[in-house]
Design a protein around this motif. Structure first.
Motif, PDB file in Angstrom:
ATOM      1  N   TYR A 147       0.827  -1.204   0.000  1.00 30.70           N
ATOM      2  CA  TYR A 147       0.000   0.000   0.000  1.00 30.70           C
ATOM      3  C   TYR A 147       0.864   1.258   0.000  1.00 30.70           C
ATOM      4  O   TYR A 147       1.944   1.299   0.584  1.00 30.70           O
ATOM      5  CB  TYR A 147      -0.922   0.049   1.230  1.00 30.70           C
ATOM      6  N   ASP A 148       0.348   2.281  -0.669  1.00 31.99           N
ATOM      7  CA  ASP A 148       0.915   3.633  -0.625  1.00 31.99           C
ATOM      8  C   ASP A 148      -0.222   4.602  -0.923  1.00 31.99           C
ATOM      9  O   ASP A 148      -1.204   4.238  -1.593  1.00 31.99           O
ATOM     10  CB  ASP A 148       2.044   3.798  -1.648  1.00 31.99           C
ATOM     11  N   ASP A 149      -0.093   5.830  -0.439  1.00 27.07           N
ATOM     12  CA  ASP A 149      -1.166   6.810  -0.608  1.00 27.07           C
ATOM     13  C   ASP A 149      -1.478   7.116  -2.070  1.00 27.07           C
ATOM     14  O   ASP A 149      -2.578   7.593  -2.385  1.00 27.07           O
ATOM     15  CB  ASP A 149      -0.808   8.119   0.114  1.00 27.07           C
ATOM     16  N   VAL A 150      -0.537   6.854  -2.962  1.00 27.78           N
ATOM     17  CA  VAL A 150      -0.788   7.120  -4.380  1.00 27.78           C
ATOM     18  C   VAL A 150      -1.928   6.241  -4.900  1.00 27.78           C
ATOM     19  O   VAL A 150      -2.576   6.567  -5.894  1.00 27.78           O
ATOM     20  CB  VAL A 150       0.505   6.897  -5.206  1.00 27.78           C
ATOM     21  N   LEU A 151      -2.220   5.132  -4.180  1.00 34.97           N
ATOM     22  CA  LEU A 151      -3.306   4.230  -4.587  1.00 34.97           C
ATOM     23  C   LEU A 151      -4.675   4.701  -4.101  1.00 34.97           C
ATOM     24  O   LEU A 151      -5.703   4.184  -4.550  1.00 34.97           O
ATOM     25  CB  LEU A 151      -3.054   2.819  -4.049  1.00 34.97           C
ATOM     26  N   ARG A 152      -4.688   5.663  -3.172  1.00 33.84           N
ATOM     27  CA  ARG A 152      -5.928   6.043  -2.501  1.00 33.84           C
ATOM     28  C   ARG A 152      -7.038   6.410  -3.493  1.00 33.84           C
ATOM     29  O   ARG A 152      -8.200   5.992  -3.345  1.00 33.84           O
ATOM     30  CB  ARG A 152      -5.666   7.213  -1.556  1.00 33.84           C
ATOM     31  N   GLN A 153      -6.713   7.191  -4.515  1.00 36.09           N
ATOM     32  CA  GLN A 153      -7.735   7.669  -5.453  1.00 36.09           C
ATOM     33  C   GLN A 153      -8.300   6.560  -6.342  1.00 36.09           C
ATOM     34  O   GLN A 153      -9.293   6.768  -7.053  1.00 36.09           O
ATOM     35  CB  GLN A 153      -7.151   8.780  -6.330  1.00 36.09           C
ATOM     36  N   TYR A 154      -7.650   5.365  -6.313  1.00 32.70           N
ATOM     37  CA  TYR A 154      -8.105   4.283  -7.189  1.00 32.70           C
ATOM     38  C   TYR A 154      -8.816   3.159  -6.417  1.00 32.70           C
ATOM     39  O   TYR A 154      -9.132   2.120  -6.998  1.00 32.70           O
ATOM     40  CB  TYR A 154      -6.923   3.707  -7.959  1.00 32.70           C
ATOM     41  N   ILE A 155      -9.074   3.376  -5.116  1.00 31.33           N
ATOM     42  CA  ILE A 155      -9.721   2.346  -4.300  1.00 31.33           C
ATOM     43  C   ILE A 155     -11.167   2.135  -4.762  1.00 31.33           C
ATOM     44  O   ILE A 155     -11.934   3.084  -4.911  1.00 31.33           O
ATOM     45  CB  ILE A 155      -9.692   2.739  -2.806  1.00 31.33           C
ATOM     46  N   HIS A 156     -11.480   0.873  -5.029  1.00 31.28           N
ATOM     47  CA  HIS A 156     -12.844   0.466  -5.402  1.00 31.28           C
ATOM     48  C   HIS A 156     -13.356   1.173  -6.653  1.00 31.28           C
ATOM     49  O   HIS A 156     -14.575   1.347  -6.808  1.00 31.28           O
ATOM     50  CB  HIS A 156     -13.830   0.700  -4.244  1.00 31.28           C
ATOM     51  N   THR A 157     -12.480   1.596  -7.545  1.00 29.93           N
ATOM     52  CA  THR A 157     -12.957   2.151  -8.815  1.00 29.93           C
ATOM     53  C   THR A 157     -13.524   1.010  -9.649  1.00 29.93           C
ATOM     54  O   THR A 157     -13.062  -0.133  -9.584  1.00 29.93           O
ATOM     55  CB  THR A 157     -11.826   2.848  -9.574  1.00 29.93           C
ATOM     56  N   ALA A 158     -14.531   1.332 -10.430  1.00 26.83           N
ATOM     57  CA  ALA A 158     -15.211   0.296 -11.209  1.00 26.83           C
ATOM     58  C   ALA A 158     -15.260   0.685 -12.674  1.00 26.83           C
ATOM     59  O   ALA A 158     -15.173   1.859 -13.048  1.00 26.83           O
ATOM     60  CB  ALA A 158     -16.622   0.077 -10.671  1.00 26.83           C
TER      61      ALA A 158
END
Length: 611
Positions: free
Chosen positions: A466-477
């Motif tokens: 995990y890294d904060d750069v992934l935050r905006q892509y969590i549970h994108t569909a």
């Protein structure tokens, strides 16, 4: 992708100062001159930087349609790449494909800037992009000054061209075009035309008319490179307590023209598409950092993109990602026809040469059963993987490359330099462009795998990242299904994975979610997984690192006990001899855990990526 073209008249940067290459001294050295001060320098080619860093689309983010479009455009311009100065060829290609000549020159410019087929996928135009807003008078002044000031052998700089246009416009009372407009017009001129008019036909031929060879006609360095791998006849030790571990595999790339080893890749894993790709990446990249990491002072002037690679028909060479990466770099990947063993003769001979030398090392397993029975390989093993890699580097660069080759009548290094620089009897190919982006090149030749991003990050082989750069892509569909993103991994250190951010086309490092966990290699991971499964224990991240800590503790304990025992033996011997000074200090050697960027990536099979 930064490429440094080592050609007379090419613009480069040295110590962040814009310069022009004025003379090729030898394969490693050039004379340059600062553009604005005319101060001359004689420098090593590895000190030069490209005049621009071209940002191109990453291969992985292109859609299938975009990739097919790029490949189709590349196939159209291929006949022109080796006939840049032949206008008849350009006219025929344009007519046959119903494409305008300016469009062909635009595609050539895109390909020249990056050297990647993916650059031909094209960009969406916005606003007035591509439309000239200049008056006829402004256009006439720009065209006249480009031809009279810039495109001639006086080799005036673009800055000089801009000043001349400004003076002419001022003289005629015309508004002068913006300097960026003039620079863009110069960039739109084909590189072949620039070289031909500024430096002459001969220099243009060196750069734009390479002799395309095949196996029976490898007429210049890097025209044909053969790649193969073998299990090495030596048992290596681990880097902690130096206990016998296992035999490594080596993948070697050999230049057929000169018999120079242009790259190799060493690992504990059986060969696979990734291992082959990393051997290719190591062959393309300069070698200075690799040699420096091992403290070796030697000459290994092999870098650049090969024209053709010959491989056998083993399944590891048939991976789609490997084929796509080679195609993207303009490399023809050719498979050995059935019943044609001569295709791989050169690479098989060099592997045999390596084997003979390795049989003299401690820990060798030899190649015959009779020899193996008379020698205790595990008992005598002493090299770690890192130390054996250093031994190979020294043998290749200081012995094999330097000694006379029976088929060539000279050393491979002499033959290679002859093919690059030329002489009275041989037309040299010219020095290949240097690619200095080690990270990007290695990533280009690695398979990728896809994962959706959850609130905990991603999980690969039971390990969370995990890294904060992934935050905006969590549970994108995407169409009510979890959207998946591209990741890559360095098997020598799986503590980090590389995430391709689709918004910036940039790779970001994504570490373990639990930062207290230690780094480990993929083969250490696999050994631990085997131990856990053998114990019939459920595999989890916690169990993996618990087992890893236990192994580390045992290894460190063994090292400490061995050191104490050796000191006691040394003390006893010293007392018997009456002198401590006569016995040298015992040094417990261990493998460094510091991985530099030039280390090749470890091999992974497709099954590993799909877990």
């Amino acid at each position: 992708m930064e490429r440094v073209y080592i050609t007379k008249g090419e613009k480069v940067y040295y110590n962040e100062v814009e310069c022009i290459i004025t003379k090729i001294v030898d394969i490693n050295t050039v004379s340059i001159e600062e553009v604005y001060s005319n101060i001359p320098h004689t420098v090593s080619v590895h000190e030069l930087q490209a005049k621009t860093s071209i940002k191109t689309d990453l291969l992985e983010i292109l859609t299938d349609a975009e990739w097919e479009k790029a490949k189709k455009r590349y196939e159209i311009i291929v006949p022109i790449l080796s006939n840049r100065g032949n206008l008849d060829v350009i006219n025929v290609v344009a007519t046959n494909n119903k494409i305008s000549i300016p469009t062909i020159y635009r595609w050539l410019k895109l390909f020249d800037e990056s050297g990647l087929v993916s650059s031909l996928a094209g960009k969406k135009k916005t606003g007035g992009a591509g439309k000239s807003r200049l008056t006829n008078a402004q256009e006439e002044i720009i065209n006249n000054k480009i031809n009279s000031v810039y495109l001639n052998q006086s080799r005036k700089s673009v800055t000089k061209l801009i000043r001349e246009i400004q003076l002419e416009c001022s003289k005629l009372g015309i508004i002068c075009p913006h300097p960026n407009t003039i620079r863009s017009r110069v960039k739109s001129i084909s590189e072949e035309e620039k070289l031909r008019k500024r430096l002459g036909v001969k220099e243009a031929r060196y750069k734009f008319e390479p002799l395309k060879g095949h196996y029976n006609g490898a007429t210049h360095p890097l025209s044909v490179v053969q790649i193969d791998h073998t299990r090495v006849d030596i048992i290596l030790v681990d880097g902690f307590d130096r206990k016998p571990y296992k035999r490594p595999w080596i993948t070697v790339a050999l230049d057929v023209y000169s018999r120079m080893v242009v790259g190799f890749y060493l690992s504990f894993e059986p060969p696979g598409a990734l291992g082959t790709g990393m051997c290719i990446a190591n062959s393309i990249l300069p070698k200075e950092l690799w040699l420096e990491k091992h403290g070796i002072s030697s000459d290994w002037p092999c870098w650049g993109i090969m024209d053709t690679i010959h491989v056998d028909n083993a399944k590891e060479f048939h991976g789609n990602m490997l084929k796509k990466a080679c195609h993207n770099y303009g490399i023809s990947l050719q498979f050995r026809p059935v019943a044609t063993p001569h295709w791989g003769g050169h690479i098989e001979r060099i592997l045999g040469t390596f084997a003979k030398e390795i049989h003299n090392l401690p820990g060798t397993t030899f190649s015959s059963e009779a020899e193996r029975k008379q020698y205790q390989s595990e008992k005598n093993s002493s090299f770690t993987l890192d130390e054996f890699e250093k031994w190979l580097l020294i043998f290749i660069t200081k012995i094999y490359h330097q000694r006379k080759h029976s088929s060539l009548g000279m050393s491979p290094l002499e033959k290679y330099k002859e093919g690059i620089l030329g002489n009275n009897n041989v037309i040299g190919r010219g020095i290949s462009p240097r690619i200095n982006d080690y990270r990007r090149t290695k990533l280009d030749f690695m398979p990728f795998f896809e994962r959706s991003v959850q609130e905990y990050g991603i999980v690969i082989d039971h390990i969370y990242y995990y890294d904060d750069v992934l935050r905006q892509y969590i549970h994108t569909a995407n169409n009510n299904e979890s959207k998946k993103y591209i990741f890559k991994r360095d098997p020598r250190d799986i503590s980090v994975v590389y995430f391709l951010d689709p918004k910036t086309n940039t790779y970001f490092d994504i570490p373990y979610r639990n930062s207290s966990y230690p780094p480990m290699s993929i083969w250490e991971y696999r050994d631990i997984i085997k131990k856990i499964k053998d114990a019939n224990v459920y595999v989890s991240e916690e169990k993996i690192f618990e087992a890893y800590r236990e192994l580390n503790y045992l290894e460190q304990k063994n090292v400490k006990q061995t050191a104490i025992k050796r000191r006691n033996i040394k003390k006893d011997k010293s007392l018997l001899s009456g002198s401590f000074s006569e016995i040298p200090d015992m040094v417990i050697d261990s493998q460094s855990g510091n991985d530099e960027i030039i280390l090749p990536f470890e091999d992974l099979d497709d099954e590993t990526f799909n877990r």
